[in-house]
Design a protein around this motif. Structure first.
Motif, mmCIF file in Angstrom:
data_model
loop_
_atom_site.group_PDB
_atom_site.id
_atom_site.type_symbol
_atom_site.label_atom_id
_atom_site.label_comp_id
_atom_site.label_asym_id
_atom_site.label_seq_id
_atom_site.Cartn_x
_atom_site.Cartn_y
_atom_site.Cartn_z
ATOM 1 N N ASP A 1 -3.882 -11.692 -2.000
ATOM 2 C CA ASP A 1 -3.620 -10.684 -0.973
ATOM 3 C C ASP A 1 -2.154 -10.305 -1.131
ATOM 4 O O ASP A 1 -1.255 -11.073 -0.763
ATOM 5 C CB ASP A 1 -3.901 -11.290 0.402
ATOM 6 C CG ASP A 1 -3.582 -10.318 1.517
ATOM 7 O OD1 ASP A 1 -3.090 -9.200 1.217
ATOM 8 O OD2 ASP A 1 -3.811 -10.684 2.687
ATOM 9 N N PRO B 1 2.473 -0.968 3.892
ATOM 10 C CA PRO B 1 1.192 -1.623 4.195
ATOM 11 C C PRO B 1 0.117 -1.273 3.155
ATOM 12 O O PRO B 1 0.324 -0.423 2.288
ATOM 13 C CB PRO B 1 0.829 -1.058 5.563
ATOM 14 C CG PRO B 1 1.499 0.272 5.604
ATOM 15 C CD PRO B 1 2.743 0.163 4.784
ATOM 16 N N ASN B 2 -1.005 -1.936 3.300
ATOM 17 C CA ASN B 2 -2.186 -1.691 2.445
ATOM 18 C C ASN B 2 -1.899 -1.857 0.953
ATOM 19 O O ASN B 2 -2.203 -0.987 0.150
ATOM 20 C CB ASN B 2 -2.760 -0.286 2.688
ATOM 21 C CG ASN B 2 -3.160 -0.109 4.132
ATOM 22 O OD1 ASN B 2 -3.639 -1.043 4.767
ATOM 23 N ND2 ASN B 2 -2.941 1.080 4.644
ATOM 24 N N GLN B 3 -1.309 -2.979 0.620
ATOM 25 C CA GLN B 3 -1.100 -3.295 -0.793
ATOM 26 C C GLN B 3 -2.452 -3.640 -1.405
ATOM 27 O O GLN B 3 -3.280 -4.278 -0.757
ATOM 28 C CB GLN B 3 -0.159 -4.500 -0.930
ATOM 29 C CG GLN B 3 1.213 -4.275 -0.328
ATOM 30 C CD GLN B 3 2.115 -3.410 -1.176
ATOM 31 O OE1 GLN B 3 1.807 -3.147 -2.328
ATOM 32 N NE2 GLN B 3 3.208 -2.958 -0.605
ATOM 33 N N ASN C 1 -0.304 -8.171 0.308
ATOM 34 C CA ASN C 1 0.474 -8.017 1.555
ATOM 35 C C ASN C 1 1.133 -9.348 1.907
ATOM 36 O O ASN C 1 2.321 -9.407 2.214
ATOM 37 C CB ASN C 1 -0.443 -7.578 2.696
ATOM 38 C CG ASN C 1 -1.017 -6.190 2.445
ATOM 39 O OD1 ASN C 1 -0.272 -5.229 2.278
ATOM 40 N ND2 ASN C 1 -2.336 -6.100 2.381
ATOM 41 N N ARG C 2 0.339 -10.401 1.807
ATOM 42 C CA ARG C 2 0.854 -11.727 2.148
ATOM 43 C C ARG C 2 1.823 -12.222 1.099
ATOM 44 O O ARG C 2 2.870 -12.787 1.422
ATOM 45 C CB ARG C 2 -0.298 -12.726 2.285
ATOM 46 C CG ARG C 2 -0.982 -12.614 3.630
ATOM 47 C CD ARG C 2 -1.879 -13.803 3.866
ATOM 48 N NE ARG C 2 -1.140 -15.072 3.774
ATOM 49 C CZ ARG C 2 -1.732 -16.261 3.885
ATOM 50 N NH1 ARG C 2 -3.014 -16.339 4.058
ATOM 51 N NH2 ARG C 2 -1.008 -17.369 3.819
ATOM 52 N N ILE D 1 8.242 -3.439 3.131
ATOM 53 C CA ILE D 1 7.001 -3.617 2.364
ATOM 54 C C ILE D 1 5.971 -2.649 2.950
ATOM 55 O O ILE D 1 5.588 -2.767 4.107
ATOM 56 C CB ILE D 1 6.472 -5.062 2.474
ATOM 57 C CG1 ILE D 1 7.555 -6.079 2.102
ATOM 58 C CG2 ILE D 1 5.200 -5.237 1.641
ATOM 59 C CD1 ILE D 1 7.929 -6.095 0.653
ATOM 60 N N GLU E 1 -5.385 -5.481 -3.422
ATOM 61 C CA GLU E 1 -5.677 -6.878 -3.722
ATOM 62 C C GLU E 1 -5.853 -6.994 -5.229
ATOM 63 O O GLU E 1 -6.465 -6.122 -5.839
ATOM 64 C CB GLU E 1 -6.964 -7.285 -3.017
ATOM 65 C CG GLU E 1 -7.190 -8.776 -2.995
ATOM 66 C CD GLU E 1 -8.442 -9.138 -2.201
ATOM 67 O OE1 GLU E 1 -8.633 -10.322 -1.933
ATOM 68 O OE2 GLU E 1 -9.217 -8.244 -1.866
#
Lengths: 146, 486, 92
Positions: free
Chosen positions: B333, B360-362, B335-336, B358, B364
């Protein structure tokens, strides 16, 4: 045990400069034990396993072992020592330039007692040697062959 | 290896033809059977028909003979009812005969003669008057004529029967021929189908074998190439490893004995001090300078140089180790992951007054966590480090999917990179711009090595004094084959 | 090629099984010299209608003997052995 036999330090180190520096620092740390130096693994093993030599006369030993030897790998020397029943309790201090985790783990798996990385930073190297001196004064070196 | 894939298709066409032919043969058999049935039915109808005709002929004959027996006038008067019955019977028999033989011109042609016979007999017995007889033809010896005629009629039916039988045999013969032909056709079709099926199967097996061989060859070539590359890569890594170790060994001596020199120099300084106090006349001019300046200076340069060399060797070691580390891909993930990276750089960012955004919605991705963390952490760290003097760094990380790859952009407002150095910055020990920040020129070399290993690529867009963007493209799904041997 | 040959053969054979009837629309006069036996009859030229045929045939048989006869018919199967049967329509 009130009057133990003096411990002989056997240093297996092919680099003469390293050997000299180690010896200097050991002396500087106030350790006056006799140091026998070998610059290759074969001669050292010959000395350690020579049956004509009386182990009692030679007394208990501590081995300082470099892993990079010209004739054989230091780990092979370590394995030979730890396999032998008369030598496997002998403390072995591994001294090497390697700080590779795998190699360190391998040394401990084979049964080395202390692992000292030779730092280029001289102060920390000297410190390590001094700790070795401390180690020498604390450990109970067993009777050879015991 | 050229594979002819058209052959099976042509065979398939032939195959359909075979099936069609088989159906035609079957239809032939069924059709012939149907026709035979019809013919049979007609024959049976014919038999029944002939029997009926014969009955009617008999009835006509009997009725006419009976009527002929009414020779006396008183007989007619006394047995009028009986005569009437026979007359009716005769009429109906003639009518039936007419109907039954309505397809036969010869029998039809006989009807007028029969009627004439009837009229003659009726006149002879006196059942009808001369007026009633009218214009009808006179027949001599009507009973003799009757015998001959009825026999001819029956013969005609018999002859027709024979003719019908012959026709039936001809039809049956035809049926058997069709049946035989259809059977033969079926056998031939079956044989041809079998043969072509076998050939088809053989071709299929052959082409599959050829394909397998080609694949095996290709795979072997790929394996060989991969093995070569891996071997070369492994050798390079071992080389780097050994070099760095063997370089380190003398360095230990240089450093160690430099320290020993330092200790000696210090002792010399003390001795100089002592001599200055007690017997300054014994000192050569220039001795102080030698001991107090030249010696420490030399030692200092040796020391800093060896320290630097140690760092460089460490860098090589680190790179060679990175190459030999086994990658462990997992679903990440991003984002994490990015949040974690920012967290580890938090202190440094705060010190530099940097702001890290950062997006959002990077996407996976499936890849090696450590490698991707190292890449992004290096890029963000560089962005913090190389800020434009007097401008607090603002760093933005965006990510999106492009086809099979994920693209991450690390954009900063830093001092920028000269376009001429876009390639250089990725080389080991090479840096760009003012050398006013600490570092050995290892970070980006490391980043590129890792990116290549993951099968990705990295690009720079930058303008001096404005900022830089590092564009990182890595496969969404890591696979060992895809990764370039770096 | 082989398939076409077989197909043709089958059609020919099947065709042979079917009745080959004469021309349906044309009438013929069938004349029999002596109806007491089954000798072959004489066939007239074709006529367009049954009526034409009958008139012509009646004219022809005006002077004939008692045991002769005729009929007009169309659609007859001309059978072997001189037999005429299975006509679609026969009139007198």
């Amino acid at each position: 045990m009130s009057n133990p036999l003096p411990v002989t330090i056997i240093m297996i180190e092919d680099d003469l400069g390293h050997a000299r520096l180690i010896e200097k620092n050991i002396r500087r740390a106030g350790i006056s034990n006799h140091i026998t130096h070998f610059d290759n693994g074969t001669a050292a093993l010959e000395f350690l396993f020579n049956p004509t030599q009386d182990p009692a006369r030679r007394g208990p030993v501590l081995i300082l072992l470099d892993l990079n030897l010209p004739d054989m790998s230091g780990t092979a020397v370590l394995a030979r020592i730890k396999e032998a029943p008369e030598l496997h309790r002998t403390p072995v201090v591994v001294l090497t330039t390697t700080d590779d985790r795998v190699e360190i783990q391998r040394c401990y798996d084979l049964g080395c007692n202390v692992y000292i990385t030779k730092p280029v930073n001289y102060e920390s190297f000297a410190e390590a040697i001094r700790q070795l001196g401390l180690f020498l004064s604390v450990i109970q070196i067993p009777e050879s062959g015991g | 290896m050229v594979l002819d894939l058209r052959a099976p298709i042509a065979l398939r066409g032939k195959w359909i033809g075979m099936i069609l032919l088989g159906f035609v043969a079957l239809a032939g058999i069924v059709g012939s059977a149907a026709i035979l049935m019809t013919m049979n039915q007609r024959q049976m109808d014919g038999v029944a028909h002939a029997y009926q005709v014969e009955r009617q002929v008999s009835a006509m004959r009997v009725s006419l003979l009976r009527i002929d027996s009414f020779r006396r006038k008183k007989d007619i008067e006394r047995r009028a009812d009986e005569l009437k019955t026979y007359r009716t019977r005769l009429d109906s028999a003639i009518a039936s005969f007419r109907t039954l033989t309505s397809d036969n011109p010869r029998q039809q042609a006989r009807v007028p003669l029969l009627e004439a016979l009837q009229a003659q007999v009726l006149l002879d017995v006196g059942a009808i008057t001369k007026e009633e007889f009218g214009e009808s033809i006179r027949v001599e010896d009507p009973l003799g004529m009757l015998d001959v005629l009825t026999k001819a009629m029956q013969d005609e039916e018999l002859r027709l029967q024979r003719f019908r039988n012959a026709e039936m045999r001809r039809i049956q013969y035809g049926f058997y021929v069709v049946l035989g032909a259809a059977g033969l056709l079926l056998i031939v079709v079956g044989l041809l189908t079998f043969v072509s099926l076998r050939r088809f199967t053989r071709d299929l097996v052959n082409s599959r074998q050829a394909l397998r061989d080609a694949n095996a060859g290709l795979e072997l070539a790929v394996q060989e190439r991969t093995a070569d590359l891996k071997r070369a890569n492994g050798e390079l890594q071992r080389f780097a490893y050994i070099v760095s170790h063997d370089l380190r060994s003398p360095l230990v001596n240089v450093m160690g004995f430099t320290s020993e020199l330092e200790i000696a120099a210090k002792r010399l300084g003390e001795m100089l001090e002592e001599a200055r106090k007690t017997r300054p006349e014994t000192l050569f001019p220039g001795t102080d300078e030698l001991i107090e300046q030249d010696l420490p200076e030399a030692i200092h340069f040796i020391r800093t140089s060896t320290q630097k060399m140690d760092r460089l060797i460490n860098a090589i070691l680190q790179l060679s180790r990175q190459g030999s580390r086994a990658l462990m891909p997992a679903w990440l993930d991003m984002n994490r992951l990015l949040a974690d990276v920012v967290e580890t750089l938090k202190v440094r960012a705060e010190q530099a007054g940097a702001q890290i955004i950062i997006a959002p919605n990077q996407p996976e991705i499936y890849g090696d966590r450590v490698a991707i963390e190292q890449i992004l952490s290096n890029l963000i760290e560089n962005a913090i480090k190389y800020n434009q003097p007097g401008r607090p760094p603002i760093i933005e990380v965006t990510g999106r999917r492009i086809g099979t790859h994920a693209e991450f952009r690390v954009t900063d407002n830093g001092r920028g990179i000269d376009p001429g150095d876009f390639e250089r910055v990725f080389d080991l020990f090479r840096r760009s711009g003012a050398q006013d920040r600490p570092g050995e020129g290892i970070g980006l070399a490391h980043v590129r090595a890792v990116v290549y290993r993951l099968g990705g690529s990295i690009l720079i867009e930058s303008e001096l004094g404005v900022g830089s963007t590092f564009i990182l493209s890595i496969p969404l799904h890591y696979s060992e084959e895809q990764s370039q041997v770096s | 090629m082989l398939a076409a040959g077989f197909l043709l053969g089958a059609c020919f054979l099947l065709g042979g099984c079917l009745d080959s009837r004469g021309q349906d629309d044309v009438w013929y006069g069938y004349y029999y010299d002596d109806l007491r036996d089954n000798a072959e009859g004489a066939i007239s030229r074709p006529y367009k209608t049954a009526q034409e045929c009958r008139i012509a045939m009646q004219d022809y048989t005006m002077e004939a003997k008692v045991t002769s006869g005729f009929a007009c018919a169309r659609g007859c199967a001309s059978a072997r052995d001189g037999a005429i049967a299975n006509c679609r329509e026969v009139v007198r």
